[in-house]
Design a protein around this motif. Structure first.
Motif, PDB file in Angstrom:
ATOM      1  N   ILE A 184      36.785  42.361  57.123  1.00  0.00           N
ATOM      2  CA  ILE A 184      36.920  43.399  56.104  1.00  0.00           C
ATOM      3  C   ILE A 184      37.582  44.635  56.692  1.00  0.00           C
ATOM      4  N   GLY A 185      37.102  45.057  57.869  1.00  0.00           N
ATOM      5  CA  GLY A 185      37.684  46.230  58.506  1.00  0.00           C
ATOM      6  C   GLY A 185      39.146  46.060  58.839  1.00  0.00           C
ATOM      7  N   TYR A 186      39.533  44.857  59.198  1.00  0.00           N
ATOM      8  CA  TYR A 186      40.934  44.574  59.527  1.00  0.00           C
ATOM      9  C   TYR A 186      41.801  44.524  58.267  1.00  0.00           C
ATOM     10  N   LEU A 187      41.320  43.872  57.216  1.00  0.00           N
ATOM     11  CA  LEU A 187      42.146  43.629  56.034  1.00  0.00           C
ATOM     12  C   LEU A 187      42.209  44.807  55.073  1.00  0.00           C
ATOM     13  N   LEU A 188      41.148  45.601  54.996  1.00  0.00           N
ATOM     14  CA  LEU A 188      41.102  46.664  53.989  1.00  0.00           C
ATOM     15  C   LEU A 188      42.320  47.573  54.022  1.00  0.00           C
ATOM     16  N   PRO A 189      42.680  48.175  55.170  1.00  0.00           N
ATOM     17  CA  PRO A 189      43.854  49.068  55.155  1.00  0.00           C
ATOM     18  C   PRO A 189      45.170  48.343  54.925  1.00  0.00           C
ATOM     19  N   ARG A 190      45.196  47.040  55.130  1.00  0.00           N
ATOM     20  CA  ARG A 190      46.424  46.268  54.954  1.00  0.00           C
ATOM     21  C   ARG A 190      46.601  45.777  53.521  1.00  0.00           C
ATOM     22  N   LEU A 191      45.480  45.595  52.807  1.00  0.00           N
ATOM     23  CA  LEU A 191      45.554  45.006  51.468  1.00  0.00           C
ATOM     24  C   LEU A 191      45.412  46.015  50.338  1.00  0.00           C
ATOM     25  N   ILE A 192      44.914  47.201  50.637  1.00  0.00           N
ATOM     26  CA  ILE A 192      44.648  48.154  49.550  1.00  0.00           C
ATOM     27  C   ILE A 192      45.933  48.529  48.818  1.00  0.00           C
ATOM     28  N   ARG A 193      47.083  48.452  49.509  1.00  0.00           N
ATOM     29  CA  ARG A 193      48.338  48.805  48.833  1.00  0.00           C
ATOM     30  C   ARG A 193      48.688  47.835  47.713  1.00  0.00           C
ATOM     31  N   TYR A 194      48.113  46.631  47.748  1.00  0.00           N
ATOM     32  CA  TYR A 194      48.372  45.684  46.662  1.00  0.00           C
ATOM     33  C   TYR A 194      47.548  46.011  45.417  1.00  0.00           C
ATOM     34  N   ILE A 195      46.618  46.967  45.564  1.00  0.00           N
ATOM     35  CA  ILE A 195      45.888  47.516  44.421  1.00  0.00           C
ATOM     36  C   ILE A 195      46.524  48.832  43.985  1.00  0.00           C
ATOM     37  N   THR A 196      46.721  49.745  44.940  1.00  0.00           N
ATOM     38  CA  THR A 196      47.288  51.044  44.578  1.00  0.00           C
ATOM     39  C   THR A 196      48.742  50.927  44.126  1.00  0.00           C
ATOM     40  N   GLY A 197      49.465  49.919  44.603  1.00  0.00           N
ATOM     41  CA  GLY A 197      50.881  49.771  44.279  1.00  0.00           C
ATOM     42  C   GLY A 197      51.155  49.108  42.958  1.00  0.00           C
ATOM     43  N   ARG A 198      50.174  49.047  42.092  1.00  0.00           N
ATOM     44  CA  ARG A 198      50.347  48.444  40.762  1.00  0.00           C
ATOM     45  C   ARG A 198      50.111  49.496  39.679  1.00  0.00           C
ATOM     46  N   PRO A 199      50.777  49.371  38.543  1.00  0.00           N
ATOM     47  CA  PRO A 199      50.464  50.251  37.417  1.00  0.00           C
ATOM     48  C   PRO A 199      49.102  49.878  36.826  1.00  0.00           C
ATOM     49  N   TRP A 200      48.290  50.880  36.570  1.00  0.00           N
ATOM     50  CA  TRP A 200      46.937  50.671  36.040  1.00  0.00           C
ATOM     51  C   TRP A 200      46.913  51.011  34.552  1.00  0.00           C
ATOM     52  N   THR A 201      46.281  50.148  33.783  1.00  0.00           N
ATOM     53  CA  THR A 201      46.085  50.412  32.358  1.00  0.00           C
ATOM     54  C   THR A 201      44.594  50.389  32.058  1.00  0.00           C
ATOM     55  N   LEU A 202      44.115  51.475  31.492  1.00  0.00           N
ATOM     56  CA  LEU A 202      42.714  51.556  31.070  1.00  0.00           C
ATOM     57  C   LEU A 202      42.630  51.121  29.616  1.00  0.00           C
ATOM     58  N   ILE A 203      41.808  50.117  29.333  1.00  0.00           N
ATOM     59  CA  ILE A 203      41.686  49.586  27.978  1.00  0.00           C
ATOM     60  C   ILE A 203      40.262  49.842  27.493  1.00  0.00           C
ATOM     61  N   ARG A 204      40.159  50.564  26.390  1.00  0.00           N
ATOM     62  CA  ARG A 204      38.851  50.936  25.847  1.00  0.00           C
ATOM     63  C   ARG A 204      38.611  50.160  24.554  1.00  0.00           C
ATOM     64  N   PHE A 205      37.376  49.675  24.404  1.00  0.00           N
ATOM     65  CA  PHE A 205      36.971  48.913  23.221  1.00  0.00           C
ATOM     66  C   PHE A 205      35.898  49.692  22.467  1.00  0.00           C
TER      67      PHE A 205
END
Length: 341
Positions: A184-205
């Motif tokens: 986890i410690g090794y992968l977290l800083p390497r993989l977080i950009r695949y979350i932050t680098g995406r457009p986020w859409t908040l969908i409310r119901f």
């Protein structure tokens, strides 16, 4: 992981949530949450404090800062994330500031990495490597290895030992909590950009309900991905993450913005984050994605049993591939003429 001051009088935590307790509260009523054991039965209510609990899951024996050092570290991350959740869900803040977006992205990435599925995948990888090593080893090499360690091994004994090791079930691998935490410690800083680098859409119901699971970040497959590939943060087309029973976060592909000449840093800064009301089709698609991504259990608000998909998978140990999903679940199941609640 930062050095923590150990308190010798404190009793270490042994009951570890693999999904944050504060998160599950968003799907609960007075501390009770609905549970669906895959593939669909039994169904029952459970106290949120007991949901997704694994005894000693993150325990690191003999750690100088205590065996529950990782669980305590996760507690601090979750406390920061809970503040970001409150801004979105209670204060109607959207889009998030850069710091809050980073906090939420950290929690999402950690959620992908921290659970039993990731540890099982580590085990499968190590087991495959061990089997490959045994299958490619010759009796002569085994004799040489034994000699280097001061042991004499005949050719017949070496051949027999290899035959025994190649038998079905002869090799097994256990992945320790310490190994998992190290990954986890090794992968977290390497993989977080695949979350932050995406457009986020908040969908409310307003009326329709969302479910969650013991693996609440669900990967949406790319139909063009080869069937033999396994989905991960780098290969998924997108992700869905229900924030509570009426709000979901969808992280989609940045490809259209990059193709249009926009820099990925703009996407990572949240420049293209949106919010919109959800439709019946949205609810069905997100809930199906959540169900397909579950490991063993689906969770829902006690009043939202009707929103659990009728088609449910069997319990799984691994992330489903695109081929698994598109062969087993027909996209026509999602067809609906309603685009509003």
């Amino acid at each position: 992981m930062k050095r923590q001051i150990s308190n010798p009088g404190r009793k270490p935590s042994t009951r570890h949530h693999v999904v944050p307790r504060f998160y599950l509260d968003g799907f609960a009523r007075r501390g009770q949450i609905g549970v669906v054991q895959l593939p669909g039965d039994p169904r029952f209510l459970q106290n949120v404090s007991d949901a997704t609990v694994h005894n000693h899951f993150y325990t690191v024996a003999d750690h100088p800062d205590g065996p529950d050092v990782f669980e305590r570290a996760m507690g601090r991350v979750e406390a920061e994330a809970a503040t970001a959740f409150r801004k979105v869900l209670d204060e109607d803040v959207w889009p998030l500031s850069g710091d809050d977006r980073e906090t939420l992205a950290t929690l999402i990435t950690l959620q992908v990495l921290r659970g039993p599925t990731q540890r099982q995948q580590m085990r499968h990888t190590a087991l495959a490597a061990a089997r490959l090593l045994v299958d490619t080893t010759t009796p002569q090499w085994l004799q040489k290895l034994a000699a280097e360690n001061g042991e004499q091994l005949t050719a017949e004994d070496a051949a027999r030992q290899l035959e025994e090791l190649r038998a079905a079930g002869a090799i097994d691998v256990t992945v320790s909590a310490a190994s998992h935490i190290g990954q986890i410690g090794y992968l977290l800083p390497r993989l977080i950009r695949y979350i932050t680098g995406r457009p986020w859409t908040l969908i409310r119901f307003a009326r329709r309900g969302l479910i969650t699971s013991d693996a609440p970040v669900s990967l949406v497959p790319d139909p063009s991905m080869p069937a033999h590939m396994r989905m991960g943060l780098m290969t998924a087309r997108g992700f869905t993450f229900p924030l509570n029973r009426h709000t979901a976060l969808v992280m989609s592909s940045p490809a259209p913005f990059i193709s249009a000449g926009r820099h990925v840093d703009e996407v990572a800064a949240g420049a293209f984050d949106l919010a919109r009301p959800g439709s019946t089709r949205d609810e069905r698609a997100i809930n199906l994605s959540t169900a397909l991504g579950a490991r063993e259990r689906i969770y829902h608000h006690p009043d939202d049993d009707a929103f659990v998909p009728t088609v449910l998978p069997a319990p799984v140990d691994e992330t489903l591939s695109a081929d698994d999903i598109y062969n087993d679940f027909d996209e026509a199941w999602l067809a609906d003429d309603s685009f509003a609640e």
